[in-house]
Design a protein around this motif. Sequence first.
Motif, short mmCIF file in Angstrom:
data_model
loop_
_atom_site.label_atom_id
_atom_site.label_comp_id
_atom_site.label_asym_id
_atom_site.label_seq_id
_atom_site.Cartn_x
_atom_site.Cartn_y
_atom_site.Cartn_z
N THR A 43 -8.87 -12.41 -13.61
CA THR A 43 -7.66 -12.34 -12.80
C THR A 43 -7.72 -11.13 -11.89
O THR A 43 -7.95 -10.00 -12.36
N PRO A 44 -7.53 -11.29 -10.60
CA PRO A 44 -7.56 -10.12 -9.71
C PRO A 44 -6.41 -9.17 -10.01
O PRO A 44 -5.40 -9.55 -10.61
N ASP A 45 -6.62 -7.93 -9.63
CA ASP A 45 -5.57 -6.94 -9.84
C ASP A 45 -4.29 -7.37 -9.12
O ASP A 45 -4.32 -8.08 -8.11
N ARG A 46 -3.18 -6.91 -9.67
CA ARG A 46 -1.89 -7.21 -9.05
C ARG A 46 -1.87 -6.66 -7.63
O ARG A 46 -2.42 -5.59 -7.35
N GLY A 47 -1.24 -7.36 -6.72
CA GLY A 47 -1.15 -6.92 -5.34
C GLY A 47 -0.37 -5.62 -5.21
O GLY A 47 0.34 -5.21 -6.14
N PRO A 48 -0.48 -4.95 -4.08
CA PRO A 48 0.24 -3.68 -3.90
C PRO A 48 1.74 -3.85 -4.12
O PRO A 48 2.34 -4.84 -3.68
N GLN A 49 2.33 -2.89 -4.81
CA GLN A 49 3.76 -2.93 -5.11
C GLN A 49 4.51 -1.80 -4.39
O GLN A 49 5.38 -2.04 -3.57
#
Length: 815
Positions: A43-49
């Motif tokens: 799973t790719p890292d979570r997108g920028p928050q």
Amino acid sequence: MLTVALGTLRTRWVSFAGCFAALFLGTALIAAMGQVLASTVGTPDRGPQRYAAAPVVVVPGGMLTVQAAHGAATAPLAEPRGLPAGLAARFPGAVVDRVFAARLDGGPPTVGRPWSAARTAPQRLIRGRAPAGDGEVAVSSSALPAGAGTQVGRRVTVVTADGAAAYTVVGVTTAGPQGTIFFGDARAAQLSPRIDALALWEPAGRVRAAVGGRAVVLTGQDRALPDPSRPADDRARNDADTVVGIAGGFAAFVCVFVVSSTFALAVSQRRREFALLRTAGATRRQVRRIVYAEAWAVALAAALPGALAGPFACRPLLDRLIGLGMAPAWTVPSRSAVPALVAFPTGVLVALLGAAAAARRAGRVAPAEAMREADVEARAMTPARWVLGLGALGTAVVCMVVTAVGDPASAAHSKSSMPVVMLLVAAAGLLAPVVAGPVTRLLVAPLRRLRGATGEVVPAALLASVRQTAMTAAPVLVTVGLTAALLGGAAMGDAAKAAVQTRPVRADYLVLPAAGSGLDRQLVDRLRALPGVDVATEAQTGVRTLEGDTVLIERPVETVDPQALRAVLDLPLVAGSLDRLDDGGIVVSRSWGRGLGDRVPVWRADGSKVTLTVVGVLGDGAPADAYATGAHAFSALPSVAYVKVRAGTPPAAAAAALRQAAAGHNARVVTRAAWARDAGTGARSASRVGLLAVLAVILAYTTIALVNTVLMAAADRTQERRALRLLGARRAQVLRFAAAEALAVAAIGTVLAGGTAALALAGLWASLAQLTGPVGVSLPWAATTAVAAGCAALAVSASVLAAALTDRPRRPAQT
């Protein structure tokens, strides 16, 4: 050989039904765990928050680079350095972001930021306006206490690193990626002069040219690196991988155990059949090939559908792990076919490994000897079984001794104790026929006092086939033994960890911050100003040491005031003294491998290098890995304040003064006894989740194994029960015989499990006693009793059902 094997499977399908189910479930579980692992890894890292709306972000260099003998060693910095003020001046349109500790009194964990940074997420106003003056704040909806409702116009207390101050809430924003209290830009600069990031809406190339090597420019997915959720996401990934790995390992172990028990019991029941084949001219090798062919056939029939079905369990398993907080909530189930492709040959290999011992035993059947063999077994153990059983037992004992002598601290961790428990259970299963006889005689002694045939038939049947009794009791041994050993060991380990933390503390009271924060400086000053008490604080930081001239090792350090610490903490020093601890010294544990007077180069949390002198060495059972002075803490806030009431000061008055000082600072005052209870409870709740997941796998397997072996044993007793009916036994009596025999077998397995768990817990006790002194042996009576009762109920139900379906009196033919 294949024709004979397939014919055997058709006529003895009951004997292999449990093996099929175990292999199907094992292969499916291996595939499912592999799919979960592929999901967490792939799973790719979570997108920028935090900076989702800013195309370019400039942050300080977050890596420590040390030139070692064999190249550069790198590691992330624990303490941000901050950006140069001159760099921010080069970008007039940039958002200057500062992230610092700030929290409403009684509110959830939050951070403080300047109002201009609200556009980087973005976080929009839903009520009120933006803060303008120094006494105004805007809060995100996630920063409000539960049930607080709208806060616009209200005066609130905000606690920052400097202390508590009153502000007016002038606006409420959307939740955003993190609970946030927004201050005016000028006020935020006063509270936190350090610049943590610049958010820009300019071409990345121009920004890189202007920044040069003074900072790091982030674009695209890299903008997620400064997100507050990133450390928690990494921990959740690691937790999920750990649980999956342990559960998969136990699945393979128990699956081999189940398959080997099934084939061993099947071979024991078919000795005359193999003897006939030998008499007809079959060689030892051909007999072994028949058993292997049966294993191949069962494995292919079970492993293929198991490998195909396993990945469908990935989503439910992920949902469960996410619900327990042991996997990132944004994990996407993998669609990779690799786990299924790996699970299929693994299931076949497990079947062949499980059948190997049974095949060798079948090949040793001698035609004449087997044909003369009576129902009473001549030999319960083979030389190979003796070697394997004693080898496993010896290895487990050696591991326990080495741990107790050389590294007792590792015994408190389940990862270290689980392999020893597995070895002991394997040894108990292999050596069970040796001890099953004496245990059986002890347990069936009360049955001999019963009136009627039950007191004679059941003990005679069990003692006449000790090896089969041991094999039937093996699933109970695994189920009850692992439950008692793992849960008991986890409870003892948690108690030892809590004791290590609490036993050295001599303070009467502790002042603890709310979760996710520290004690602010204003509060610490107020506590130290109180009359009649001694106060010592601890702030957590970390340093890195270069080990082997190649790797930077992170080491946690507690920064303290040495003079005040002695009054509240009794550290187990084996060399040196706290009196010599100053800004140039450090007290270390034995794990550092350093002696008194050694000069140790370390890199502190901000990357600065300093050489410290070892002025003390901690013994086993120390609550921390190292101690240094507060000069090395930098911006870290105290995580605890120890308070010792001086002689002559009324404890009630001291407690009241402490609570008054802590009011409004997001802190609480607890007694040492209450803190010790909370420490033990917190450790227990945190360590149970992964262990219970592993036990769920074990229980699923052993339930199948138990029912299967009971059904196989019942089928083997069909002729005996028919003989009893011909001798005049009523149907109810035959069913009672079956129930009593199954209950006795379950009791035998429980006794063997108790001995195994006792040995495992004794070894653990010997290790933990080196850390904390004698510790109480914690036995999970409720869970163990429930599991043992469940095993007994399953065994009795399966045995009675099989007896009811197969026991029919065969009447002589009429002439």
